[in-house]
Design an enzyme around this catalytic site. Sequence first.
Site, short mmCIF file in Angstrom:
data_model
loop_
_atom_site.label_atom_id
_atom_site.label_comp_id
_atom_site.label_asym_id
_atom_site.label_seq_id
_atom_site.Cartn_x
_atom_site.Cartn_y
_atom_site.Cartn_z
N LYS A 90 -84.88 -36.48 80.22
CA LYS A 90 -84.20 -36.39 78.92
C LYS A 90 -85.21 -36.10 77.82
CE LYS A 90 -84.52 -41.38 78.14
NZ LYS A 90 -83.82 -42.62 77.82
N ARG B 89 -77.08 -53.09 74.77
CA ARG B 89 -77.01 -51.71 74.27
C ARG B 89 -75.80 -51.09 74.94
NH1 ARG B 89 -82.18 -47.80 74.94
NH2 ARG B 89 -81.34 -47.74 77.07
N TYR C 195 -106.85 -36.56 50.95
CA TYR C 195 -105.92 -36.99 49.91
C TYR C 195 -106.17 -38.44 49.53
CZ TYR C 195 -103.11 -32.75 50.45
OH TYR C 195 -102.67 -31.45 50.47
N MET D 86 -100.98 -32.30 56.55
CA MET D 86 -99.97 -31.58 57.32
C MET D 86 -100.60 -30.71 58.40
SD MET D 86 -97.04 -28.91 56.03
CE MET D 86 -96.13 -30.16 55.10
#
Length: 372
Positions: free
Chosen positions: A35, A130, A255, A303
Amino acid sequence: MSRDCRALIDVGALRHNLAAVRRLSPGSPVMAVVKANAYGHGLAIAARALAGADAFAVASLEEALAVRAAGLTQPVVLLEGVSNRLALEAALAQNFEVVIHDPSQLPLLETLDAAHPLTVWLKVDSGMNRLGFRIEDAHAVWRLLTALPGVRQPIGLMTHLANADDPGDDFSRVQIQRFNDFAAGLPGPRSIANSAGIAAWPDSHAGWVRPGILLYGVSPLVNGSGVDHGLRPVMTVSTRLIAVKQLAASDRVGYGGAWTAPEAMPIGIAAIGYGDGYPRQAPNGAPVLVNGRRAGLVGRVSMDMIAVDLRDLEATVGDPVTLWGEGLPIEELARAANMIPYELLCGVTQRVKFSVCGENEEHNAVPASESL
């Protein structure tokens, strides 16, 4: 210089890890969990490499169809079942097996034709709260399922362990006992063990085992490492240095100037960041490899880039940087970033170039449509 951020998928390692799972749970048939795009590794790539598995397990109908499209003919189990008639008909057409975990699914099964029966697994909630029927309700559901002409007999019985990643937590033993008490005397296949159950709870191995993260070379256990279980890492994420800078003492990096150089020193700038799936919360000192040697992250993750401490290293622009995988267990970065390895594997983004290698194969580029 072209950006060279890559994820190398070692299909030989997948086959090796499947063999390791069989050694850990001898005699148990294996339902390989693919999955979530095979935990970020590429569903078609992983399923083909795991063709020696006895069955596959997925979360959705779309994933099950992708297993078939990859050429695999083994049983495919829909772990979340189906929720409407169209999905049920698709599952029947492809001979998928369906997990029944909620009362809302039962009316669908009443419409099935005995000439084309559906294979189902009854999910029992042994304590995770669940999916699944509570123990006190599950016997009545089992009796209903056995009476339906369109349901193939015998019915499979399944549960899921909530705390198996912690071998010191005895709740797994409680869940196993609850499930075994429920299943006592009932016919049909059973399945309890997820990856953590395979690794740490032998009593859960009776019947089918459902390895996920183990297949990808990662330990499912708290503070564990894949090597503990004889595994090999399947995904290696790497990039290259695109700059080397000399800092003066007290220069700040990145940063917010969140890291300050304690002395005159070199740093390297590597072409990877949170836009590629590298965790923004990775702290100063998080491990990386530069030219195969250990170094530490400095400053905030951007990023597209990270900065790396190059003291005590010889490095230049173009040198390789490994973020996790071969030589650097993903579990180390996950612990440093207060994450789990699953998040890192599933979080690699589309702009990372995927490629495949095998035990005796050349590296081959993978079309984007097949790596996703």
